[in-house]
Scaffold this motif. Structure first.
Motif, mmCIF file in Angstrom:
data_model
loop_
_atom_site.group_PDB
_atom_site.id
_atom_site.type_symbol
_atom_site.label_atom_id
_atom_site.label_comp_id
_atom_site.label_asym_id
_atom_site.label_seq_id
_atom_site.Cartn_x
_atom_site.Cartn_y
_atom_site.Cartn_z
ATOM 1 N N GLY A 115 0.713 10.863 4.924
ATOM 2 C CA GLY A 115 -0.362 10.396 4.250
ATOM 3 C C GLY A 115 -0.454 8.831 4.498
ATOM 4 O O GLY A 115 0.426 8.263 4.826
ATOM 5 N N GLU A 116 -1.543 8.129 4.070
ATOM 6 C CA GLU A 116 -1.698 6.651 3.934
ATOM 7 C C GLU A 116 -1.099 6.174 2.838
ATOM 8 O O GLU A 116 -1.228 6.655 1.806
ATOM 9 C CB GLU A 116 -3.221 6.367 4.157
ATOM 10 C CG GLU A 116 -3.512 5.051 4.565
ATOM 11 C CD GLU A 116 -3.127 4.538 5.930
ATOM 12 O OE1 GLU A 116 -3.090 3.441 6.267
ATOM 13 O OE2 GLU A 116 -3.106 5.503 6.763
ATOM 14 N N LEU A 117 -0.217 5.095 2.995
ATOM 15 C CA LEU A 117 0.550 4.539 2.009
ATOM 16 C C LEU A 117 -0.265 3.078 1.611
ATOM 17 O O LEU A 117 -0.323 2.344 2.403
ATOM 18 C CB LEU A 117 2.023 4.291 2.319
ATOM 19 C CG LEU A 117 2.806 3.512 1.082
ATOM 20 C CD1 LEU A 117 2.963 4.511 -0.074
ATOM 21 C CD2 LEU A 117 4.161 3.245 1.668
ATOM 22 N N THR A 118 -0.692 3.138 0.255
ATOM 23 C CA THR A 118 -1.689 2.106 -0.180
ATOM 24 C C THR A 118 -1.096 1.337 -1.242
ATOM 25 O O THR A 118 -1.608 0.160 -1.274
ATOM 26 C CB THR A 118 -2.993 2.492 -0.545
ATOM 27 O OG1 THR A 118 -2.945 3.358 -1.593
ATOM 28 C CG2 THR A 118 -3.611 3.169 0.943
ATOM 29 N N LYS A 119 -0.023 1.809 -1.838
ATOM 30 C CA LYS A 119 0.562 1.015 -3.069
ATOM 31 C C LYS A 119 2.178 1.524 -3.008
ATOM 32 O O LYS A 119 2.461 2.473 -2.568
ATOM 33 C CB LYS A 119 -0.201 1.473 -4.248
ATOM 34 C CG LYS A 119 0.029 2.816 -4.738
ATOM 35 C CD LYS A 119 -0.637 3.165 -6.102
ATOM 36 C CE LYS A 119 -0.520 4.566 -6.578
ATOM 37 N NZ LYS A 119 -1.122 4.817 -7.915
ATOM 38 N N LEU A 120 2.501 0.484 -3.585
ATOM 39 C CA LEU A 120 4.259 0.652 -4.198
ATOM 40 C C LEU A 120 4.341 2.011 -4.879
ATOM 41 O O LEU A 120 3.730 1.948 -6.041
ATOM 42 C CB LEU A 120 4.759 -0.404 -4.642
ATOM 43 C CG LEU A 120 6.342 -0.288 -5.081
ATOM 44 C CD1 LEU A 120 7.158 -0.351 -3.931
ATOM 45 C CD2 LEU A 120 6.601 -1.600 -6.037
ATOM 46 N N THR A 121 5.331 2.916 -4.449
ATOM 47 C CA THR A 121 5.438 4.081 -5.264
ATOM 48 C C THR A 121 7.004 3.897 -5.247
ATOM 49 O O THR A 121 7.652 4.242 -4.273
ATOM 50 C CB THR A 121 5.029 5.284 -4.383
ATOM 51 O OG1 THR A 121 3.690 5.305 -4.225
ATOM 52 C CG2 THR A 121 5.387 6.796 -5.281
ATOM 53 N N VAL A 146 13.980 3.433 6.317
ATOM 54 C CA VAL A 146 13.245 4.203 7.385
ATOM 55 C C VAL A 146 12.002 3.728 7.694
ATOM 56 O O VAL A 146 11.320 3.237 6.578
ATOM 57 C CB VAL A 146 13.347 5.677 7.352
ATOM 58 C CG1 VAL A 146 15.047 6.254 7.336
ATOM 59 C CG2 VAL A 146 12.555 6.196 6.492
ATOM 60 N N LEU A 147 11.335 3.916 8.762
ATOM 61 C CA LEU A 147 9.729 3.701 9.014
ATOM 62 C C LEU A 147 9.027 4.851 8.253
ATOM 63 O O LEU A 147 9.230 6.019 8.508
ATOM 64 C CB LEU A 147 9.463 3.518 10.495
ATOM 65 C CG LEU A 147 10.093 2.424 11.343
ATOM 66 C CD1 LEU A 147 9.705 2.714 12.670
ATOM 67 C CD2 LEU A 147 9.926 1.212 10.615
ATOM 68 N N TYR A 148 8.068 4.716 7.403
ATOM 69 C CA TYR A 148 7.582 5.403 6.786
ATOM 70 C C TYR A 148 6.717 6.473 7.454
ATOM 71 O O TYR A 148 6.676 7.746 7.147
ATOM 72 C CB TYR A 148 6.205 4.717 5.750
ATOM 73 C CG TYR A 148 5.495 5.762 4.612
ATOM 74 C CD1 TYR A 148 6.100 5.953 3.469
ATOM 75 C CD2 TYR A 148 4.354 5.866 5.113
ATOM 76 C CE1 TYR A 148 5.395 6.722 2.801
ATOM 77 C CE2 TYR A 148 3.619 6.913 4.278
ATOM 78 C CZ TYR A 148 4.375 7.276 3.037
ATOM 79 O OH TYR A 148 3.327 8.243 2.162
ATOM 80 N N LYS A 149 6.318 6.002 8.597
ATOM 81 C CA LYS A 149 5.208 7.015 9.334
ATOM 82 C C LYS A 149 6.085 8.012 10.174
ATOM 83 O O LYS A 149 5.658 9.096 10.335
ATOM 84 C CB LYS A 149 4.340 6.340 10.222
ATOM 85 C CG LYS A 149 3.307 5.434 9.639
ATOM 86 C CD LYS A 149 2.482 4.641 10.553
ATOM 87 C CE LYS A 149 1.327 3.799 10.065
ATOM 88 N NZ LYS A 149 0.458 3.262 10.855
ATOM 89 N N ASP A 150 7.403 7.647 10.578
ATOM 90 C CA ASP A 150 7.974 8.701 11.542
ATOM 91 C C ASP A 150 9.374 8.888 10.999
ATOM 92 O O ASP A 150 10.456 9.430 11.661
ATOM 93 C CB ASP A 150 7.991 8.016 12.919
ATOM 94 C CG ASP A 150 8.779 6.847 13.120
ATOM 95 O OD1 ASP A 150 9.283 6.400 12.258
ATOM 96 O OD2 ASP A 150 8.478 6.267 14.380
ATOM 97 N N GLY A 151 10.034 8.403 10.062
ATOM 98 C CA GLY A 151 11.385 8.290 9.436
ATOM 99 C C GLY A 151 12.371 7.562 10.354
ATOM 100 O O GLY A 151 13.686 7.947 10.124
ATOM 101 N N LEU A 192 11.896 4.230 -2.700
ATOM 102 C CA LEU A 192 10.975 3.141 -2.584
ATOM 103 C C LEU A 192 9.699 3.376 -1.288
ATOM 104 O O LEU A 192 10.442 3.303 -0.256
ATOM 105 C CB LEU A 192 11.467 1.711 -2.715
ATOM 106 C CG LEU A 192 12.548 1.448 -3.789
ATOM 107 C CD1 LEU A 192 12.703 0.045 -3.485
ATOM 108 C CD2 LEU A 192 11.600 1.710 -5.123
ATOM 109 N N ASP A 193 8.576 3.720 -1.728
ATOM 110 C CA ASP A 193 7.606 3.825 -0.529
ATOM 111 C C ASP A 193 6.747 2.443 -0.764
ATOM 112 O O ASP A 193 5.960 2.257 -1.549
ATOM 113 C CB ASP A 193 6.736 4.995 -0.739
ATOM 114 C CG ASP A 193 7.571 6.326 -0.214
ATOM 115 O OD1 ASP A 193 8.366 6.089 0.300
ATOM 116 O OD2 ASP A 193 7.272 7.270 -0.979
ATOM 117 N N ILE A 194 6.961 1.530 0.360
ATOM 118 C CA ILE A 194 6.440 0.188 0.283
ATOM 119 C C ILE A 194 5.585 0.311 1.436
ATOM 120 O O ILE A 194 5.739 0.272 2.455
ATOM 121 C CB ILE A 194 7.602 -0.967 0.545
ATOM 122 C CG1 ILE A 194 8.714 -0.522 -0.538
ATOM 123 C CG2 ILE A 194 7.110 -2.221 0.210
ATOM 124 C CD1 ILE A 194 9.916 -1.198 -0.280
#
Length: 223
Positions: A115-121, A146-151, A192-194
């Motif tokens: 999905g679309e990451l819009t906030k720090l999780t 890692v890169l959020y979109k493709d790992g 951390l999803d940034i």
């Protein structure tokens, strides 16, 4: 007349023998001198060849040692900017805090986000038993980024074989780390999803990844 001739011939005979002996002695002396010169030249040539061989052997040995010397490299620390690619090395034994989960001794597997990451999780994967991290402390961590979109991995303290130590909450690392790690108990493993604006921005510095990022961070110590 014939008597005088005979007497003269008789007188010349011994002189001719003496001259021949002298000539033979001179020839022998010259031959001996020539032999000594040849031996001297040969000895000098052998000495030069020996010196050349010795020098050549030393040069070859030294060049062999240079080939065996590893190239010294000092990978730059990712503590301040956890985003630089590092050459993999054998992981060093991890020093875990007292009472920590043994799982922290093993490198985590980090997948891509959805999905679309819009906030720090901040997601707690393992909750530690130590004190909560405070802003301004020096913390020691292991992490994988890692890169959020493709790992795709782009940075890891595990690949360098040693944890990273740096101040937290004072602007020395990306905002997602400063905001996400303050308050985390020592001994924890968190994800951390940034979003990009809390990572390296829309135009990241050279060598830093663009877009949203995901880190899995083990907090090993805080002082």
């Amino acid at each position: 007349m014939s008597e005088r001739v005979q007497n003269r011939s008789a007188g010349q005979g011994p002189g001719s023998k003496a001259e021949r002996r002298l000539a033979a002695q001179l020839a022998a002396k010259k031959a001996a001198e020539a032999k000594r010169r040849r031996q001297s030249i040969l000895g000098a040539a052998v000495g030069v060849i020996a010196v050349v061989a010795l020098v050549g052997g030393l040069v070859w040995m030294n060049s062999g040692d240079d080939d065996k010397k590893p190239t010294a490299g000092s990978p730059s620390s990712a503590a301040a900017t956890p985003a630089q690619e590092q050459q993999p090395t054998a992981p060093a034994p991890q020093q875990l805090p007292p009472g920590a989960d043994p799982a922290l001794a093993k490198e985590p597997t980090v997948g891509k986000g959805t999905g679309e990451l819009t906030k720090l999780t901040v997601t707690t994967l393992i909750k530690g038993k130590g004190a909560a991290v405070k802003a301004g402390q020096q913390i020691t961590t292991n992490y994988v980024g890692v890169l959020y979109k493709d790992g795709k991995p782009f940075d890891s303290s595990w690949s360098r074989g040693e944890p990273a130590t740096f101040p937290i909450g004072v602007g020395q690392v990306i905002p997602g780390w400063d905001k996400g790690l303050v308050g985390v108990p020592v001994g924890s493993r968190v994800q951390l999803d940034i979003p990009a604006e809390l990572a390296y921005g829309k135009t990241p510095p050279q060598g830093a990844p663009a877009g949203p990022l995901r880190f899995v961070v083990d907090v090993l110590a805080a002082q």
